[in-house]
Design a protein around this motif. Structure first.
Motif, PDB file in Angstrom:
ATOM      1  N   ALA A 147       0.840  -1.206   0.000  1.00 55.71           N
ATOM      2  CA  ALA A 147       0.000   0.000   0.000  1.00 55.71           C
ATOM      3  C   ALA A 147       0.875   1.256   0.000  1.00 55.71           C
ATOM      4  O   ALA A 147       1.826   1.356   0.770  1.00 55.71           O
ATOM      5  N   ASP A 148       0.537   2.206  -0.858  1.00 57.51           N
ATOM      6  CA  ASP A 148       1.265   3.473  -0.926  1.00 57.51           C
ATOM      7  C   ASP A 148       0.606   4.461   0.020  1.00 57.51           C
ATOM      8  O   ASP A 148      -0.224   5.276  -0.378  1.00 57.51           O
ATOM      9  N   VAL A 149       0.950   4.355   1.292  1.00 56.83           N
ATOM     10  CA  VAL A 149       0.427   5.233   2.331  1.00 56.83           C
ATOM     11  C   VAL A 149       1.627   5.849   3.031  1.00 56.83           C
ATOM     12  O   VAL A 149       2.560   5.141   3.401  1.00 56.83           O
ATOM     13  N   ARG A 150       1.592   7.178   3.201  1.00 53.51           N
ATOM     14  CA  ARG A 150       2.729   7.913   3.758  1.00 53.51           C
ATOM     15  C   ARG A 150       2.286   8.820   4.896  1.00 53.51           C
ATOM     16  O   ARG A 150       1.109   9.172   4.988  1.00 53.51           O
ATOM     17  N   ARG A 151       3.255   9.238   5.684  1.00 49.54           N
ATOM     18  CA  ARG A 151       3.002  10.228   6.732  1.00 49.54           C
ATOM     19  C   ARG A 151       2.416  11.479   6.073  1.00 49.54           C
ATOM     20  O   ARG A 151       2.889  11.933   5.041  1.00 49.54           O
ATOM     21  N   GLY A 152       1.365  12.025   6.672  1.00 46.73           N
ATOM     22  CA  GLY A 152       0.717  13.210   6.123  1.00 46.73           C
ATOM     23  C   GLY A 152      -0.485  12.896   5.249  1.00 46.73           C
ATOM     24  O   GLY A 152      -1.290  13.777   4.978  1.00 46.73           O
ATOM     25  N   ASP A 153      -0.614  11.658   4.796  1.00 50.36           N
ATOM     26  CA  ASP A 153      -1.785  11.266   4.019  1.00 50.36           C
ATOM     27  C   ASP A 153      -3.013  11.224   4.926  1.00 50.36           C
ATOM     28  O   ASP A 153      -2.903  11.260   6.150  1.00 50.36           O
ATOM     29  N   GLU A 154      -4.164  11.116   4.304  1.00 49.28           N
ATOM     30  CA  GLU A 154      -5.401  10.887   5.031  1.00 49.28           C
ATOM     31  C   GLU A 154      -6.013   9.582   4.547  1.00 49.28           C
ATOM     32  O   GLU A 154      -5.998   9.301   3.354  1.00 49.28           O
ATOM     33  N   LEU A 155      -6.526   8.807   5.485  1.00 50.62           N
ATOM     34  CA  LEU A 155      -7.312   7.622   5.150  1.00 50.62           C
ATOM     35  C   LEU A 155      -8.755   7.995   5.451  1.00 50.62           C
ATOM     36  O   LEU A 155      -9.080   8.397   6.572  1.00 50.62           O
ATOM     37  N   ARG A 156      -9.611   7.912   4.447  1.00 53.18           N
ATOM     38  CA  ARG A 156     -11.011   8.302   4.622  1.00 53.18           C
ATOM     39  C   ARG A 156     -11.908   7.081   4.491  1.00 53.18           C
ATOM     40  O   ARG A 156     -11.794   6.309   3.549  1.00 53.18           O
ATOM     41  N   ARG A 157     -12.782   6.963   5.475  1.00 54.37           N
ATOM     42  CA  ARG A 157     -13.744   5.850   5.499  1.00 54.37           C
ATOM     43  C   ARG A 157     -15.075   6.430   5.921  1.00 54.37           C
ATOM     44  O   ARG A 157     -15.267   6.799   7.073  1.00 54.37           O
ATOM     45  N   GLY A 158     -15.971   6.555   4.940  1.00 54.53           N
ATOM     46  CA  GLY A 158     -17.250   7.206   5.210  1.00 54.53           C
ATOM     47  C   GLY A 158     -17.000   8.658   5.562  1.00 54.53           C
ATOM     48  O   GLY A 158     -16.290   9.368   4.853  1.00 54.53           O
ATOM     49  N   THR A 159     -17.520   9.100   6.716  1.00 51.69           N
ATOM     50  CA  THR A 159     -17.289  10.480   7.144  1.00 51.69           C
ATOM     51  C   THR A 159     -16.079  10.603   8.070  1.00 51.69           C
ATOM     52  O   THR A 159     -15.741  11.699   8.486  1.00 51.69           O
ATOM     53  N   ASP A 160     -15.431   9.494   8.373  1.00 53.46           N
ATOM     54  CA  ASP A 160     -14.254   9.518   9.238  1.00 53.46           C
ATOM     55  C   ASP A 160     -13.002   9.827   8.428  1.00 53.46           C
ATOM     56  O   ASP A 160     -12.787   9.270   7.347  1.00 53.46           O
ATOM     57  N   VAL A 161     -12.167  10.709   8.966  1.00 50.19           N
ATOM     58  CA  VAL A 161     -10.900  11.067   8.339  1.00 50.19           C
ATOM     59  C   VAL A 161      -9.788  10.751   9.334  1.00 50.19           C
ATOM     60  O   VAL A 161      -9.779  11.278  10.450  1.00 50.19           O
ATOM     61  N   PHE A 162      -8.868   9.888   8.929  1.00 54.65           N
ATOM     62  CA  PHE A 162      -7.757   9.481   9.777  1.00 54.65           C
ATOM     63  C   PHE A 162      -6.475  10.089   9.224  1.00 54.65           C
ATOM     64  O   PHE A 162      -6.068   9.779   8.108  1.00 54.65           O
ATOM     65  N   GLU A 163      -5.835  10.959  10.005  1.00 52.86           N
ATOM     66  CA  GLU A 163      -4.572  11.569   9.595  1.00 52.86           C
ATOM     67  C   GLU A 163      -3.440  10.593   9.912  1.00 52.86           C
ATOM     68  O   GLU A 163      -3.314  10.127  11.048  1.00 52.86           O
ATOM     69  N   VAL A 164      -2.618  10.278   8.917  1.00 49.09           N
ATOM     70  CA  VAL A 164      -1.509   9.341   9.111  1.00 49.09           C
ATOM     71  C   VAL A 164      -0.359  10.083   9.776  1.00 49.09           C
ATOM     72  O   VAL A 164       0.223  11.005   9.214  1.00 49.09           O
ATOM     73  N   LEU A 165      -0.033   9.681  11.011  1.00 45.36           N
ATOM     74  CA  LEU A 165       1.043  10.302  11.778  1.00 45.36           C
ATOM     75  C   LEU A 165       2.394   9.679  11.457  1.00 45.36           C
ATOM     76  O   LEU A 165       3.415  10.366  11.453  1.00 45.36           O
ATOM     77  N   ALA A 166       2.408   8.367  11.203  1.00 49.13           N
ATOM     78  CA  ALA A 166       3.649   7.649  10.899  1.00 49.13           C
ATOM     79  C   ALA A 166       3.302   6.289  10.325  1.00 49.13           C
ATOM     80  O   ALA A 166       2.213   5.767  10.560  1.00 49.13           O
ATOM     81  N   THR A 167       4.220   5.722   9.553  1.00 45.71           N
ATOM     82  CA  THR A 167       4.051   4.362   9.037  1.00 45.71           C
ATOM     83  C   THR A 167       5.253   3.527   9.437  1.00 45.71           C
ATOM     84  O   THR A 167       6.365   4.043   9.564  1.00 45.71           O
ATOM     85  N   PHE A 168       5.023   2.233   9.634  1.00 53.29           N
ATOM     86  CA  PHE A 168       6.067   1.316  10.065  1.00 53.29           C
ATOM     87  C   PHE A 168       5.925  -0.014   9.345  1.00 53.29           C
ATOM     88  O   PHE A 168       4.811  -0.461   9.081  1.00 53.29           O
TER      89      PHE A 168
END
Length: 110
Positions: A69-90
């Motif tokens: 998955a191409d997910v990076r720090r600073g991205d947002e993951l959106r699911r319905g009306t929820d928005v998850f700010e990506v703080l870090a990936t490991f």
């Protein structure tokens, strides 16, 4: 198929901020959807929350993704009306197993 794939029971859109010059020396920022990924949303343990708080971070969710998955720090993951700010990936100690994203849930429209 990855061993973790069967555990990923949700999907989320990955949104990334893009910037373009405005022609006057500044920038125009916009969010754009870049992918839809399979995910598993979990709550962090109490110990993980304490460590995050000690480092001035607010950790509300741990999201597990496919290793590709191409997910990076600073991205947002959106699911319905929820928005998850990506703080870090490991990545775990065994590369290619999965990708973990520490996230903070934001209220919609904030």
């Amino acid at each position: 198929m990855s061993r973790i794939a069967r555990l990923l029971n949700a999907s989320a859109e990955v949104w990334r901020e893009t910037r373009a010059p405005d022609g006057m020396g500044g920038w125009i920022s916009a969010w754009a959807a870049v992918a839809t990924v399979r995910a598993r949303f979990s709550q962090p343990s109490a110990a993980e929350r304490v460590v995050a708080a000690q480092n001035a971070a607010e950790l509300s969710h741990v999201v597990y993704l496919l290793a590709s998955a191409d997910v990076r720090r600073g991205d947002e993951l959106r699911r319905g009306t929820d928005v998850f700010e990506v703080l870090a990936t490991f990545e775990p100690s065994e590369p290619g197993t999965y990708l973990r994203a520490n996230c903070k849930l934001r209220q919609a429209g904030v």
